[in-house]
Design a protein around this motif. Structure first.
Motif, mmCIF file in Angstrom:
data_model
loop_
_atom_site.group_PDB
_atom_site.id
_atom_site.type_symbol
_atom_site.label_atom_id
_atom_site.label_comp_id
_atom_site.label_asym_id
_atom_site.label_seq_id
_atom_site.Cartn_x
_atom_site.Cartn_y
_atom_site.Cartn_z
ATOM 1 N N ALA A 1 13.103 1.085 -3.329
ATOM 2 C CA ALA A 1 12.320 0.068 -2.300
ATOM 3 C C ALA A 1 13.117 -0.589 -1.283
ATOM 4 C CB ALA A 1 13.592 -1.432 -3.741
ATOM 5 N N LYS A 2 13.867 -0.352 -0.493
ATOM 6 C CA LYS A 2 13.966 -1.132 0.694
ATOM 7 C C LYS A 2 12.756 0.193 1.879
ATOM 8 C CE LYS A 2 18.982 -1.320 -0.108
ATOM 9 N NZ LYS A 2 20.636 -1.015 0.483
ATOM 10 N N GLU A 3 13.083 1.546 0.844
ATOM 11 C CA GLU A 3 11.896 2.181 1.911
ATOM 12 C C GLU A 3 10.543 1.440 2.294
ATOM 13 O OE1 GLU A 3 13.532 4.800 4.556
ATOM 14 O OE2 GLU A 3 14.790 5.320 3.728
ATOM 15 N N PHE A 4 10.203 1.390 0.952
ATOM 16 C CA PHE A 4 8.746 1.158 1.008
ATOM 17 C C PHE A 4 8.431 -0.443 0.906
ATOM 18 C CE2 PHE A 4 7.601 4.574 -1.761
ATOM 19 C CZ PHE A 4 6.951 4.680 -1.604
ATOM 20 N N TYR A 5 9.770 -1.787 1.332
ATOM 21 C CA TYR A 5 9.868 -2.324 1.802
ATOM 22 C C TYR A 5 9.794 -2.820 3.511
ATOM 23 C CZ TYR A 5 7.756 -5.131 -2.496
ATOM 24 O OH TYR A 5 7.065 -5.719 -4.124
#
Length: 509
Positions: free
Chosen positions: A283-287
């Motif tokens: 999620a951190k990578e995507f957002y």
């Protein structure tokens, strides 16, 4: 909002949350003097949410106007909003009373260059010159965003707006006009506000202008499988081109800074299982990485490239070189944290951003029309940006408490929230974070993008039933003013908040 289940959360995770509850507010006793002397405190608003006068003096519709008038915002529009177009001098007096260092505004492209390109609207130019002059003459730094969820409808009609790379030339020319006309007084430029949310809200979920998607019935058109990735790509290219223009043409004489902002919910594993921990990092990578990785490293995160494959555009070598390092600061908008559960096993019919991400979001419980108070999340986020992205200069450009718009001036919840988060910022700065400013969202109760006039974030209440749209200071305005004038904050409501939050978490589990 979803309630976390005690049957799922392991005991170790419960202990972690209770530890965070006990340290929820970080610094309790602090004053402005505890921050670096050049640390900037402010508030802000945006053209679409504040100015009104949507059809006056040559302004043409933006995609926000079209979206609002289509009924997608429950009938709320920015046609009048706070009438900042006519009342800005009165509002700047409130800023002086509050003792703000700075105020964030955005430029309505449709007001300044009504057709998106070509002749400048002299009335629009005069308004922004008057507004900026009034700010600077009162000792308030204008921080300016070029795009805040709006775009001339004329460009959307002509070639699809951000869907086409034709936007790059028009955006750079718009930026050039702004730098040339206002750059002698504006030293902080944000090219695009919340690029990740503008993309997801506008092209994945259809909840923000221009309201495109293919996964929900509310959208008349769109393609959620490709458009979000394409639009984000074009926004990054447009940002870097404008930053390049500023550095080559204006930096030497104006000595300003150019950045881009993103919205970050902080992500916390729902459990301590390997799957949820990995999903949280995903999620951190995507957002976050979707926008910051190109700016810092020159390319998208590998996991996004692997999962989205050809639906994610690729940068050329020249594009990568231009984007990498194309910022002087990062704008960060943040309100709360969410818990992440892995959802890799679900087979989705449509391959879109959320299918690629493959997580479920579990929202912490909070009172109706309020955000949970989780300042530790902001502190952890700033530490993450320090460790992963080399500690870039950061303005926290939005942070504030949502409440129901009911006319009350006794907004204790907002005072508690702001006190908590400023304390967390102070702890992060003391721990080496390169955070250089904090802006409360927002100065006035204005048009909110998702809730119209049903909710408020303002330090000042605006009476919509009064034809004069009279402004009234809330308790939060007095608290923020006292803090900015150097008075020490009181710990009493914070102690009560600690007790309430600890009890709430214990009951929850």
């Amino acid at each position: 909002m979803a309630r976390l289940s005690s049957k799922i959360v392991p005991q170790i995770f419960l202990l972690l949350l209770l530890h965070k509850a006990s340290a929820i507010l970080g610094a309790e006793h602090y004053s402005r003097a505890d921050f670096p002397a050049d640390f900037v405190f402010g508030s802000g608003t945006t053209a679409a949410q504040y100015e009104g006068a949507s059809f006056e003096d040559g302004r043409t519709p933006s995609i926000w106007d079209t979206f609002a008038h289509s009924g997608r915002t429950g009938g709320a529009t920015g046609d009048v909003a706070c009438d900042g177009y006519h009342k800005y001098k009165e509002d700047i007096r409130l800023m002086v009373d509050t003792n703000l260092d700075a105020f964030r505004i955005s430029i309505s492209w449709s007001r300044l260059i009504p057709n998106g390109r070509g002749p400048i609207n002299t009335k629009g130019l005069q308004y922004y010159n008057n507004l900026i002059n009034e700010l600077t003459s009162n000792g308030i730094q204008p921080h300016v965003a070029l795009i805040h969820f709006d775009l001339p409808q004329a460009l959307a009609d002509e070639y699809g707006g951000w869907l086409s790379q034709k936007i790059l030339k028009d955006f750079v020319e718009f930026a050039d006009v702004c730098f040339k006309e206002f750059g002698d007084r504006v030293l902080s430029w944000t090219t695009i506000n919340e690029a990740n949310v503008a993309v997801l809200g506008g092209y994945e979920e259809g909840m923000l202008p221009p309201g495109r998607c293919s996964t929900r019935s509310i959208c008349p058109e769109g393609d959620s499988t490709t458009e979000p990735y394409r639009v984000a790509h074009n926004m990054l290219l447009a940002h870097s081109a404008a930053a390049k223009l500023y550095r080559e043409k204006y930096k030497a004489t104006q000595n300003g800074k150019v950045g881009l902002s993103i919205y970050i919910m902080w992500f916390v594993p729902y459990t301590n299982s390997t799957e949820d921990v990995m999903a949280t990092q995903r999620a951190k990578e995507f957002y976050i990485g979707w926008i910051l990785n190109p700016l810092i490293f020159g390319d998208y995160p590998d996991i996004m490239k692997n999962r989205a494959q050809k639906r994610l555009p690729a940068f050329t070598k020249n594009e990568s070189d231009q984007i990498k390092g194309s910022f002087d600061f990062i704008g960060l908008n943040h309100y709360f944290a969410v818990f992440i559960k892995d959802d890799s096993s679900t087979k989705r019919a449509i391959k879109d951003f959320y299918a690629d991400l493959a997580v479920n979001f579990e929202f912490p419980e909070s009172p109706a029309y309020q955000y949970p108070v989780m300042p530790w999340a902001l502190e952890e986020m700033l530490e993450y940006l320090k460790q992963v992205y080399g500690n870039p200069p950061i303005y926290i450009q939005e942070n504030g408490q949502m409440t129901r718009r009911n006319g009350t001036l006794n907004d204790t919840a907002r005072v508690e929230y702001i006190h908590a988060y400023i304390g967390a910022v102070l702890d992060a700065v003391r721990n080496g974070s390169n955070t250089i400013g904090y802006f409360v969202w927002t100065l006035l109760d204005c048009l909110e993008l998702l809730n119209g006039y049903g909710t408020s974030y303002g330090l000042y209440y605006v009476d919509l039933d009064d034809k004069e749209l009279t402004r009234y200071p809330k308790l939060s305005a007095h608290w923020y003013s006292n803090f900015l004038k150097g008075k020490s904050t009181t710990p009493d409501p914070i102690t009560q908040l600690k007790e309430k939050m600890t009890i709430s978490w214990r009951q929850q589990f």
